[in-house]
Write an enzyme that holds these catalytic residues in place. Sequence first.
Site, mmCIF file in Angstrom:
data_model
loop_
_atom_site.group_PDB
_atom_site.id
_atom_site.type_symbol
_atom_site.label_atom_id
_atom_site.label_comp_id
_atom_site.label_asym_id
_atom_site.label_seq_id
_atom_site.Cartn_x
_atom_site.Cartn_y
_atom_site.Cartn_z
ATOM 1 N N LYS A 102 0.852 -1.182 0.000
ATOM 2 C CA LYS A 102 0.000 0.000 0.000
ATOM 3 C C LYS A 102 0.889 1.232 0.000
ATOM 4 C CE LYS A 102 -3.890 1.901 2.632
ATOM 5 N NZ LYS A 102 -4.677 1.748 3.879
ATOM 6 N N HIS A 104 -0.158 4.418 0.388
ATOM 7 C CA HIS A 104 -0.737 5.563 1.087
ATOM 8 C C HIS A 104 -1.161 5.109 2.480
ATOM 9 C CE1 HIS A 104 -4.115 3.409 -0.737
ATOM 10 N NE2 HIS A 104 -4.859 3.893 0.245
#
Length: 216
Positions: A102, A104
Amino acid sequence: MSYKNDFIKFMTECGVLTFGDFTLKSGRKAPYFVNTGNYRTGKQLAKLGEFYAECIKENGIEADTLFGPAYKGIPLAVSCSVALFNKYGLDVNYCFDRKEAKDHGEGGVIVGKQLTDGEKVVIIEDVITAGTAIRQVIPVLKNAAEVDIAAMVISVDRMEKGKGELSAVQEVKEEFGIDVYSIVTINDIIQAIRDGVIEGKEYLDKMIAYRETYGV
């Protein structure tokens, strides 16, 4: 009835352990198949977690965190951590990995407990056939932190030859120094059929022949 026989019966009732003619990923023709994807209800997962927890307690396995490899290992680790608390009062962390990092928010590939150096991690999986999954998981864990992989717990040890003459479980021990514990083995399943714990006596000869061909 021992918890091992209870588990074998549970697997057949859930449609996870089935008998017939199956072609495995390895190309081997097997008379039985284990598909943990057939656990589908909250009741089944709650019971499944108890069997994993009992295996951990019986073998004296110490863990700070349970790690469930995506995807099938995720519900296994979660249900086991819940069962360890409910049955034994042990509040153990859990985490799992994302297939893609991921970029963010909190970022990274680990969801749940963020791993730290020296943490005792126990990997919770369904079965080991060729040991491919464990070879993918170890770099993920070691990239997160210098953890101590204390053990791996699986539902069924097929006790089959892996890449060579050793079983996949024995290969994991030899290659990585990780002890693998199973709730049951294929020998336990064969004995359960013999004892009438579950049906399937018509497959006994095929089961035994398969063990003689591929077993360790």
